[in-house]
Design an enzyme around this catalytic site. Structure first.
Site, mmCIF file in Angstrom:
data_model
loop_
_atom_site.group_PDB
_atom_site.id
_atom_site.type_symbol
_atom_site.label_atom_id
_atom_site.label_comp_id
_atom_site.label_asym_id
_atom_site.label_seq_id
_atom_site.Cartn_x
_atom_site.Cartn_y
_atom_site.Cartn_z
ATOM 1 N N LYS A 125 0.866 -1.183 0.000
ATOM 2 C CA LYS A 125 0.000 0.000 0.000
ATOM 3 C C LYS A 125 0.898 1.226 0.000
ATOM 4 C CE LYS A 125 -4.412 1.167 0.236
ATOM 5 N NZ LYS A 125 -5.616 0.507 -0.284
ATOM 6 N N ASP A 165 -7.037 4.437 -4.529
ATOM 7 C CA ASP A 165 -7.685 4.358 -3.213
ATOM 8 C C ASP A 165 -8.263 5.755 -2.997
ATOM 9 O OD1 ASP A 165 -7.779 2.490 -0.631
ATOM 10 O OD2 ASP A 165 -7.384 4.488 0.115
#
Ligand code: NDP
Length: 446
Positions: A125, A165
């Protein structure tokens, strides 16, 4: 002291200032004790301490010039958490709240989520404290180009494949992909969520929200229930929330709320297809605020600074951000007879709220299972890119449906095997963990 508690204490000691990461780790570890009783070999290989320490953390300066000619500096980061089952895979978040603890919580969740998809993808991430809100397209482009000018040396189609995201949608992915290509001279599937026509997969924008609803459908079906006619409270109005709403409507559910960080709108008549199209245009093109909805549809009400959980609903679909359902929201949901929750956002339910919902017997689809559709279709995008192929939307959607149905089954089966029938939180953690632990055992101490 138990192995699990010991491992968790070490995580806290090492990085005391990362509460979201601790929360995500503990939510998994507290359910794994029975797995170590059954598989002492995982303990012998100290899988937990290795799983909770990222393989690599990269942080970097992102300098860029705003429209007034002023130099701005943000912080960029990428956490390459675990590559046991495939290249690191996970989104990039651009939001002022981003810090290393938040990116590590998201990266840690991503490891197990990606394992559940049954695709060969590891966990990672990244992101930045850059706030795209209120910035011009040119400012966003300059930021994205600067961000990629450092990130490009750490990623690649078989190394690490970021996606979107919060704050990173098609526009940002486009700018970053363009810069990667320019710097490396390579056209490769290094990012997913690309535009259709230049390597993007059909159904990728829809995938997280659609998948969240497929998972919900399976949960309800296990109790002989369906989505049709149910009042659904959705939070958020971004990528996940929009397509969650679209799929709920297509199954005959009634969407009564949507929100943004300013507040939520309640529409007692339901947000239908044409109202949703208006919201999509507001959010994706005009980049406006959800409160504008009530000017367009005066029958609806806007609640400033509030979350939608006090509205009476059958189903709650948190699709905005972490810890958005807290104790108060959980109590209202239970009091109002909410029967099911399917998490679209990552870790949207606080541990205290989850305890309340679980005690009340609310069906609960945890994020790492329920929102895995996005990354699953990202993996399908990688397959298409690797083969220089392009699939129809019917093909991608039907694979997504199969994957989500399969994830529900994996979670239900693992819960049953460990004597926690119906507990999909435990099932998701155990099924995801065992897959990663087995791969780590096979690969030795690396
Ligand atoms: P978007 O940026 O498209 O939308 C985010 C939405 O949530 C916006 O409506 C935003 O409002 C709202 N929001 C963000 N922060 C807050 C906050 N602190 N309080 C209240 N509302 C907030 O992001 P996505 O839809 O992509 O992501 C939403 C969630 O889903 C995140 O948790 C993400 O990690 C998760 N997720 C996303 C996936 C994807 O494929 N995109 C895959 C799996 C999970 P505002 O515009 O006012 O900021």
């Amino acid at each position: 002291m138990s192995y699990v508690k010991d491992a968790f204490d070490r995580v806290k000691l090492r990085d005391p200032e990362q509460p979201e990461f601790h929360q995500a780790v503990w939510e998994v570890l507290e359910t794994l004790e029975p797995v170590f009783d059954k598989h002492p070999e995982y303990k012998d290989a100290n899988i937990l301490e290795r799983l909770t320490e990222p393989e690599r953390v990269i942080t970097f300066r992102v300098p860029w010039v705003d429209d007034n000619g002023a130099v701005q500096v943000n912080r960029g980061m990428r956490v390459e958490f675990n590559s046991a089952i495939g290249p690191y895979k996970g989104g990039l978040r651009f939001h002022p709240s981003v810090n290393l603890g938040i990116i590590k919580f998201l990266g840690f969740e991503q490891i197990l989520k990606n394992a559940l998809t049954t695709r060969p993808i590891g966990g990672g991430k990244g992101g930045s404290d850059f706030n795209p809100k209120g910035k011009s397209d040119l400012e966003v482009m300059r930021f994205c180009q600067s961000f990629m000018t450092e990130l490009y040396r750490h990623i690649g189609a078989n190394i690490d494949v970021p996606a979107g995201d919060i704050g990173v949608g098609g526009r940002e992915i486009g700018y970053m992909f363009g810069q990667y290509k320019r710097l490396t001279g390579k056209w490769e599937g290094v990012l997913t969520g690309k535009g259709y026509g230049w390597g993007g997969s059909l159904i990728r924008p829809e995938a997280t929200g659609y998948g969240q609803v497929y998972f919900l459908r399976e949960m309800l079906a296990s109790k002989g229930e369906s989505i049709e006619g149910k009042a659904c409270a959705i939070s958020g109005s971004g990528n996940v929330a929009q397509y969650c709403a679209e799929k709920i409507i297509s199954y005959g559910g009634k969407v009564i709320t949507m929100s943004d960080s300013g507040g939520y709108i309640f529409d007692a008549d339901g947000i239908d297809e044409s109202k949703l199209a208006w919201i999509m245009d507001l959010k994706n093109n005009r980049r406006g605020r959800i409160k504008e909805y009530v000017k367009q549809y005066p029958g609806a009400v806007y609640h400033e600074g509030k979350r939608p959980w006090s509205e009476k609903c059958d189903i709650a679909l948190p699709s905005a951000t972490q810890n958005e359902i807290e104790e108060k929201g959980a109590n209202s949901l239970v009091k109002n007879g909410c029967m099911a929750i399917s998490e679209g956002a990552n870790m949207p339910t606080s541990p205290e709220a989850y305890a309340i919902l679980s005690k009340a017997g609310v069906l609960f689809g945890p994020a790492k299972a329920a929102n895995a559709g996005g990354v699953a279709v990202s993996a399908l995008e990688m397959s298409q890119n690797a083969a220089f192929d392009e699939w129809t939307s019917e093909k991608v959607d039907s694979k997504l449906d199969q994957i989500m149905t399969g994830i529900h089954k994996q979670c239900a089966d693992a819960a049953e095997e460990y004597n926690q029938k119906g507990n999909l939180v435990v099932g998701a953690n155990i099924a995801g963990f065992i897959k990663v632990a087995e791969a780590m055992l096979d690969q030795g101490v690396v």
